[in-house]
Write a protein that holds these residues in place. Structure first.
Motif, PDB file in Angstrom:
ATOM      1  N   ALA A 370      -4.763  10.184   0.149  1.00 28.37           N
ATOM      2  CA  ALA A 370      -5.045  10.358  -1.466  1.00 28.37           C
ATOM      3  C   ALA A 370      -3.623  10.550  -2.384  1.00 28.37           C
ATOM      4  CB  ALA A 370      -5.788  11.936  -1.242  1.00 28.37           C
ATOM      5  N   LEU A 371      -3.931  10.060  -3.431  1.00 24.90           N
ATOM      6  CA  LEU A 371      -3.116   9.961  -4.458  1.00 24.90           C
ATOM      7  C   LEU A 371      -3.496  10.628  -5.556  1.00 24.90           C
ATOM      8  CD1 LEU A 371      -2.801   6.979  -2.716  1.00 24.90           C
ATOM      9  CD2 LEU A 371      -1.094   6.500  -4.455  1.00 24.90           C
ATOM     10  N   ASN A 372      -2.636  11.808  -5.966  1.00 27.53           N
ATOM     11  CA  ASN A 372      -3.275  12.522  -7.197  1.00 27.53           C
ATOM     12  C   ASN A 372      -2.826  12.175  -8.480  1.00 27.53           C
ATOM     13  OD1 ASN A 372      -3.785  14.578  -8.961  1.00 27.53           O
ATOM     14  ND2 ASN A 372      -2.630  16.243  -7.957  1.00 27.53           N
ATOM     15  N   GLY A 373      -3.748  11.533  -9.227  1.00 23.43           N
ATOM     16  CA  GLY A 373      -3.304  10.858 -10.330  1.00 23.43           C
ATOM     17  C   GLY A 373      -3.274  11.676 -11.505  1.00 23.43           C
ATOM     18  N   ARG A 382       0.457   1.850 -12.161  1.00 24.41           N
ATOM     19  CA  ARG A 382       1.350   1.100 -11.556  1.00 24.41           C
ATOM     20  C   ARG A 382       2.117   1.599 -10.246  1.00 24.41           C
ATOM     21  NH1 ARG A 382       4.136  -0.309 -17.311  1.00 24.41           N
ATOM     22  NH2 ARG A 382       3.827   2.007 -17.189  1.00 24.41           N
ATOM     23  N   VAL A 383       2.357   2.803 -10.481  1.00 18.88           N
ATOM     24  CA  VAL A 383       3.049   3.764  -9.448  1.00 18.88           C
ATOM     25  C   VAL A 383       2.188   3.707  -8.122  1.00 18.88           C
ATOM     26  CG1 VAL A 383       4.534   5.672  -8.647  1.00 18.88           C
ATOM     27  CG2 VAL A 383       4.691   4.923 -10.987  1.00 18.88           C
ATOM     28  N   ARG A 384       0.829   4.211  -8.620  1.00 13.48           N
ATOM     29  CA  ARG A 384      -0.071   4.119  -7.236  1.00 13.48           C
ATOM     30  C   ARG A 384      -0.090   3.114  -6.702  1.00 13.48           C
ATOM     31  NH1 ARG A 384      -3.200   6.825 -11.531  1.00 13.48           N
ATOM     32  NH2 ARG A 384      -4.824   5.184 -11.397  1.00 13.48           N
ATOM     33  N   ARG A 385      -0.415   2.018  -7.450  1.00 14.01           N
ATOM     34  CA  ARG A 385      -0.585   0.622  -6.806  1.00 14.01           C
ATOM     35  C   ARG A 385       0.576   0.470  -5.945  1.00 14.01           C
ATOM     36  NH1 ARG A 385      -4.736  -2.470  -9.060  1.00 14.01           N
ATOM     37  NH2 ARG A 385      -3.539  -4.398  -8.792  1.00 14.01           N
ATOM     38  N   ALA A 386       1.796   0.640  -6.367  1.00 18.20           N
ATOM     39  CA  ALA A 386       3.109   0.240  -5.785  1.00 18.20           C
ATOM     40  C   ALA A 386       3.134   1.054  -4.494  1.00 18.20           C
ATOM     41  CB  ALA A 386       4.290   0.809  -6.645  1.00 18.20           C
ATOM     42  N   VAL A 387       2.725   2.341  -4.331  1.00 13.11           N
ATOM     43  CA  VAL A 387       2.702   3.120  -3.261  1.00 13.11           C
ATOM     44  C   VAL A 387       1.788   2.419  -2.159  1.00 13.11           C
ATOM     45  CG1 VAL A 387       1.854   5.240  -2.093  1.00 13.11           C
ATOM     46  CG2 VAL A 387       3.426   5.297  -4.220  1.00 13.11           C
ATOM     47  N   ALA A 388       0.630   1.913  -2.959  1.00 14.04           N
ATOM     48  CA  ALA A 388      -0.326   1.374  -1.870  1.00 14.04           C
ATOM     49  C   ALA A 388       0.044   0.035  -1.343  1.00 14.04           C
ATOM     50  CB  ALA A 388      -1.800   1.167  -2.731  1.00 14.04           C
ATOM     51  N   ARG A 389       0.844  -0.773  -2.065  1.00 14.32           N
ATOM     52  CA  ARG A 389       1.310  -2.043  -1.470  1.00 14.32           C
ATOM     53  C   ARG A 389       2.516  -1.728  -0.767  1.00 14.32           C
ATOM     54  NH1 ARG A 389      -0.587  -6.338  -5.013  1.00 14.32           N
ATOM     55  NH2 ARG A 389       0.221  -7.607  -3.305  1.00 14.32           N
ATOM     56  N   ALA A 390       2.999  -0.678  -0.626  1.00 12.08           N
ATOM     57  CA  ALA A 390       4.042  -0.463   0.365  1.00 12.08           C
ATOM     58  C   ALA A 390       3.573  -0.046   1.685  1.00 12.08           C
ATOM     59  CB  ALA A 390       4.885   0.997  -0.088  1.00 12.08           C
ATOM     60  N   THR A 435       6.227  -5.628   0.006  1.00 11.46           N
ATOM     61  CA  THR A 435       7.322  -5.014  -0.557  1.00 11.46           C
ATOM     62  C   THR A 435       7.686  -5.340  -1.896  1.00 11.46           C
ATOM     63  OG1 THR A 435       8.138  -4.184   1.748  1.00 11.46           O
ATOM     64  CG2 THR A 435       9.799  -4.083  -0.209  1.00 11.46           C
ATOM     65  N   ALA A 436       7.938  -6.558  -2.123  1.00  9.00           N
ATOM     66  CA  ALA A 436       8.325  -7.317  -3.357  1.00  9.00           C
ATOM     67  C   ALA A 436       7.429  -6.564  -4.459  1.00  9.00           C
ATOM     68  CB  ALA A 436       8.608  -8.692  -3.280  1.00  9.00           C
ATOM     69  N   GLU A 437       6.152  -6.827  -4.169  1.00  9.46           N
ATOM     70  CA  GLU A 437       5.473  -6.588  -5.172  1.00  9.46           C
ATOM     71  C   GLU A 437       5.370  -5.258  -5.787  1.00  9.46           C
ATOM     72  OE1 GLU A 437       2.369  -6.821  -8.333  1.00  9.46           O
ATOM     73  OE2 GLU A 437       3.654  -8.532  -7.209  1.00  9.46           O
ATOM     74  N   ALA A 438       5.240  -4.245  -4.720  1.00 11.78           N
ATOM     75  CA  ALA A 438       5.628  -2.752  -4.888  1.00 11.78           C
ATOM     76  C   ALA A 438       6.674  -2.592  -5.753  1.00 11.78           C
ATOM     77  CB  ALA A 438       5.569  -2.083  -3.481  1.00 11.78           C
ATOM     78  N   GLN A 439       7.896  -3.044  -5.492  1.00  9.49           N
ATOM     79  CA  GLN A 439       9.000  -2.954  -6.097  1.00  9.49           C
ATOM     80  C   GLN A 439       9.162  -3.123  -7.474  1.00  9.49           C
ATOM     81  OE1 GLN A 439      11.730  -4.839  -3.290  1.00  9.49           O
ATOM     82  NE2 GLN A 439      12.504  -2.716  -2.731  1.00  9.49           N
ATOM     83  N   ALA A 706      -8.197   1.071  -8.579  1.00 11.35           N
ATOM     84  CA  ALA A 706      -7.590   2.302  -9.339  1.00 11.35           C
ATOM     85  C   ALA A 706      -6.602   2.851  -8.376  1.00 11.35           C
ATOM     86  CB  ALA A 706      -8.691   3.136  -9.487  1.00 11.35           C
ATOM     87  N   ALA A 707      -6.582   2.542  -7.211  1.00 12.19           N
ATOM     88  CA  ALA A 707      -5.607   3.096  -6.254  1.00 12.19           C
ATOM     89  C   ALA A 707      -5.306   4.619  -6.059  1.00 12.19           C
ATOM     90  CB  ALA A 707      -4.261   2.545  -6.493  1.00 12.19           C
ATOM     91  N   GLY A 708      -6.354   5.404  -6.056  1.00 14.56           N
ATOM     92  CA  GLY A 708      -6.501   6.857  -6.029  1.00 14.56           C
ATOM     93  C   GLY A 708      -6.562   7.225  -4.524  1.00 14.56           C
ATOM     94  N   SER A 709      -7.499   6.447  -3.870  1.00 12.92           N
ATOM     95  CA  SER A 709      -7.434   6.662  -2.561  1.00 12.92           C
ATOM     96  C   SER A 709      -7.483   5.339  -1.552  1.00 12.92           C
ATOM     97  CB  SER A 709      -9.192   7.296  -2.227  1.00 12.92           C
ATOM     98  OG  SER A 709      -9.458   7.106  -1.012  1.00 12.92           O
ATOM     99  N   ILE A 710      -6.645   5.481  -0.543  1.00 14.75           N
ATOM    100  CA  ILE A 710      -6.268   4.216   0.302  1.00 14.75           C
ATOM    101  C   ILE A 710      -6.931   4.630   1.730  1.00 14.75           C
ATOM    102  CG2 ILE A 710      -4.304   2.747   1.067  1.00 14.75           C
ATOM    103  CD1 ILE A 710      -4.732   3.211  -2.000  1.00 14.75           C
TER     104      ILE A 710
END
Length: 758
Positions: A370-373, A382-390, A435-439, A706-710
């Motif tokens: 869970a990512l608290n947005g 964008r930060v939530r999506r980066a965390v998810a893509r990592a 990783t590249a997309e997350a960065q 939305a990348a709030g829950s992975i």
């Protein structure tokens, strides 16, 4: 410890965004009703047997987590123990099958169908003519009407936890007789099968007092294969007995004893012959596996108390006992005695665990990150999506499931699990690990390596928990724009943490240091090879040649960091990118903490740091998850056969209240969009089942974006059972058929697959 909030209505069956404008339309493709049917990731493991192979009589002692706080499934503190009891003693119009789908229960219901859709939706129930309450009264329309009035939400004197679906009913009428019930809805409701399961007698639902207080401690009138015999809160046991007025297949067991035993104590309770059936954690399951492996062997066990005693530790103990310090010697002798006693007890328990087997499946629940947005860095999509893509979700699932011999598969849907009709892999709406997309996403959001950092302040202590900064060994900010490599990153021979240069060169310098260490290892191997030409060594080529140049304090321009190396810490506006990762600290949460450690290392690779905060189990949800005091957290949601109804409060957009606070329902990530809400609202009112499933799949794709829950993995279900116990164990999706559970006759063996009633 299972951190597993109930979905709305979950107790009635058995037991908790900013979409990118760049989201491609194709991400939602493939959500149609003609998708290929999925199958459950793991089948149930219940030792199925035909009824004629099962003895009549006997008692089953079945572990539950705690004594039920209430016997009323529609109250806020109803739990899995409540569901276990009501499933055996109360009617349900529909029950969940092995594919997670609702099926009519013929013991109570002859037929139920939508007979009108215009101008209003009307459902006609025809009840089984033999169905009666334990007081002899037939189950009928008055019970349906009383339950609707209690749960409609119109009378606030009823302390109900939820009224989904019941609030859409306009009226309930008697048909040709009390066994025919006409339910007319004011608004269409796709999940009408979720209603009246369980069904309580009108005596319980008829008055607020009986609903609020009377049904908490006792149920005088029931209607299932079992009835409540006794509730002993001192002994922490609920005894169910055969219902003499039951009209269906008679229960094979005489008694079903539900005993409250903490999971950490269940292996010992099984060994002490206090339980016959019990859900276990991985440690408890291992003990039974060890018992089977060690059967017939002599000598000390290679596990349990004393197994970690090395020759060095034994020598140290001998030295203390025979040393000059008499007080230390006495303490060591007492410790030895205590250890020997624990070893004897453990060995005896292991011998008694030979008589059990572990039945395995996947629980109908999934663990998510869970990512608290609501605030901080994760308020930026964008930060939530980066965390998810990592995240490498497959690696996380493998770490949990592979050691248990369970199929390794990720959960790729928020609203259904594999095998259910609504399931589809919609994770493409977010994308796989990259990783590249997350960065790139982090850079777009303004988070860059290094940069001027404000002086790091002393971290305040937090009530109910302790903070473990950079628990993964991540680099620490030295307070002046430099970074200190954590002790875990030091190489043999380093006398102190390595001090790196200012932020702009930190990442390259860190890579160069790892490069240098690798080169040194290869050179040592090369020297060893020259000393001993007959030996083979891994370093067969000169490392400097291999890497294209001699290593130095700085990597040559364009040199890539070694595979798996961490990225430099990121900063923005003078602040480092650090996320609070809140975890439970209690026994039984080891698996969650191990998963969190892997996630922390994955985030470190893209420059995201974590502050791991371990908190008391009792405060984990109330003081942190529900109140929003976290950035990252791990907890589970149960699956639902009614995703439109049960999913909406979990993923609905939070609504501002008059006092400025947010009404989040069960959306603890505080991430939602109007579009997601609209899709849920359409699905809830869609009577065409294919269209309803298509809308649910579209909603899931939007939730992914939305990348709030992975979602990560389906939770393992490990159950200890006596070999002779049939039709019980790891049920998977399916609700137990209590009347068919029992002990095999002498010489009988379980079937290879579930058998029909003989």
């Amino acid at each position: 410890m299972h951190h597993h909030p109930r979905r709305p209505g979950a107790a009635t069956r058995s037991a908790a965004f900013l979409v990118s404008g760049a989201l491609a339309v194709t991400a939602l493709a493939g959500c149609g009703a003609d998708d290929e049917k999925s199958v459950p990731s793991a089948g149930q493991d219940i030792a199925p047997a035909a009824r004629d192979q099962i003895k009549d009589g006997g008692t089953l002692r079945w572990a539950i987590d705690a004594m039920p706080g209430t016997l009323n499934s529609f109250q806020a503190d109803a739990d899995q123990s409540t569901g276990r009891i009501t499933g055996a003693v109360l009617p349900a119009m529909f029950r969940i099958d092995a594919q997670g789908r609702p099926q009519r229960d013929a013991d109570y219901l002859e037929k139920a169908e939508v007979i009108e859709t215009e101008p209003k939706q009307v459902v006609l129930y025809k009840l089984n003519q033999q169905a009666v309450w334990s007081d002899g009264r037939e189950i009928g329309a008055p019970d349906f009407a009383a339950q609707w009035r209690a749960l409609s939400g119109k009378d606030t004197a009823y302390w109900t936890a939820h009224n989904a679906g019941y609030d859409r009913i306009e009226k309930i009428e008697r048909g040709a007789n009390d066994l025919e019930v006409r339910v007319t809805f004011s608004k269409p409701y796709t999940d009408w099968r979720a209603l009246f399961s369980p069904l309580y007698p009108k005596d319980v639902m008829g008055t607020p007092d009986n609903f609020n207080e009377g049904a908490r401690r006792k149920l005088k009138v029931t209607a299932g294969p079992f009835a409540i015999g006794a509730i002993d809160r001192d002994a922490k046991e609920v005894t169910l007995k055969r219902n003499p007025r039951w009209w269906g297949r008679p229960a094979k067991l005489d008694r079903l004893v539900l005993a409250a035993v903490p999971r950490s104590e269940r292996a010992a309770a099984l060994a002490a012959d206090k339980l016959d059936l019990a859900d276990l954690d991985a440690g408890g399951a291992d003990r039974i596996s060890y018992a089977a492996r060690d059967k017939g062997t002599a000598g000390p066990l290679a596990h349990g108390p004393g197994a970690a005693l090395t020759p060095g530790k034994a020598l140290r103990s001998w030295a203390i006992v025979h040393g000059d310090d008499e007080e230390a010697a006495e303490e060591e002798i007492a410790a030895r005695k205590k250890t020997r006693k624990a070893i004897r007890k453990y060995a005896k328990e292991q011998a008694n665990l030979h008589g059990f087997q572990v039945r395995k499946s996947l629980e109908p629940a999934f663990t998510q990150l869970a990512l608290n947005g609501s605030e901080g860095p994760l308020a930026d999509e964008r930060v939530r999506r980066a965390v998810a893509r990592a995240l490498d979700r497959t690696q996380l699932a493998e770490a949990v499931l592979k050691p248990l011999g369970l199929p390794v598969t990720t959960v790729d849907n928020h609203l259904a699990l594999s095998g259910q009709d609504a399931y589809a892999d919609n994770s493409d709406a977010l994308g796989d690990q990259d990783t590249a997309e997350a960065q790139a996403l982090l850079a777009e959001a303004g988070w860059t390596p290094g940069g001027p950092l404000k002086e790091k302040k002393e971290k305040p202590s937090t009530a109910g928990g302790e903070a473990d900064s950079d628990a993964s060994g991540d680099s620490e900010d030295a307070g002046d724009g430099t970074y200190i490599v954590g002790e875990d990153d030091q190489k043999p021979g380093d006398s102190a943490p390595l001090l790196l240069g200012p932020g702009p060169v930190a990442a390259a310098q860190y890579a160069a240091l790892l490069h240098q260490a690798e080169t040194m290892k290869l050179r040592e191997a090369d020297k060893e090879k020259k000393k001993h030409p007959t030996r083979e060594h891994a370093g067969k080529k000169d490392s400097a040649a291999k890497h294209g140049g001699a290593p130095g304090a700085y990597a040559p321009k364009g040199t890539a960091a070694p595979a798996g190396a961490a990225a430099g810490p990121l900063a923005k506006d003078g602040k480092p990118l650090t996320l609070r990762f809140v975890l439970p600290s209690g026994e039984g949460s080891e698996q969650l903490r191990a998963v969190a450690d892997r996630i922390t290392r994955m985030l470190q690779k893209i420059g995201v740091r974590t502050d791991v905060m371990k908190v008391d189990d009792e405060s984990y949800f109330k003081d942190h998850i529900a109140s929003g005091q976290y950035d990252l957290a791990l907890y589970s949601w149960p699956a639902s056969a009614y995703p439109a109804t049960d999913g909406r409060p979990i993923y609905a957009k939070p609504v501002p209240a008059a006092d400025g606070s947010l009404t989040v329902e069960q959306n603890y990530t505080r991430v939602g969009t109007d579009h997601i809400d609209q899709l849920f609202d359409q699905a809830i009112g869609e009577l065409d089942e294919d269209e309803e499933r298509a809308l649910v799949k579209q909603a899931d794709a939007r939730i992914w974006a939305a990348a709030g829950s992975i979602p990560l993995y389906q939770r393992p279900e490990l159950v200890a059972a006596r070999p002779e116990l049939a039709n019980a164990g790891a049920f998977g999706f399916q609700e137990p058929e209590y009347e068919d559970i029992g002990y095999l006759k002498k010489g009988a063996k379980p079937s290879a697959s579930p058998s029909e009633d003989s």
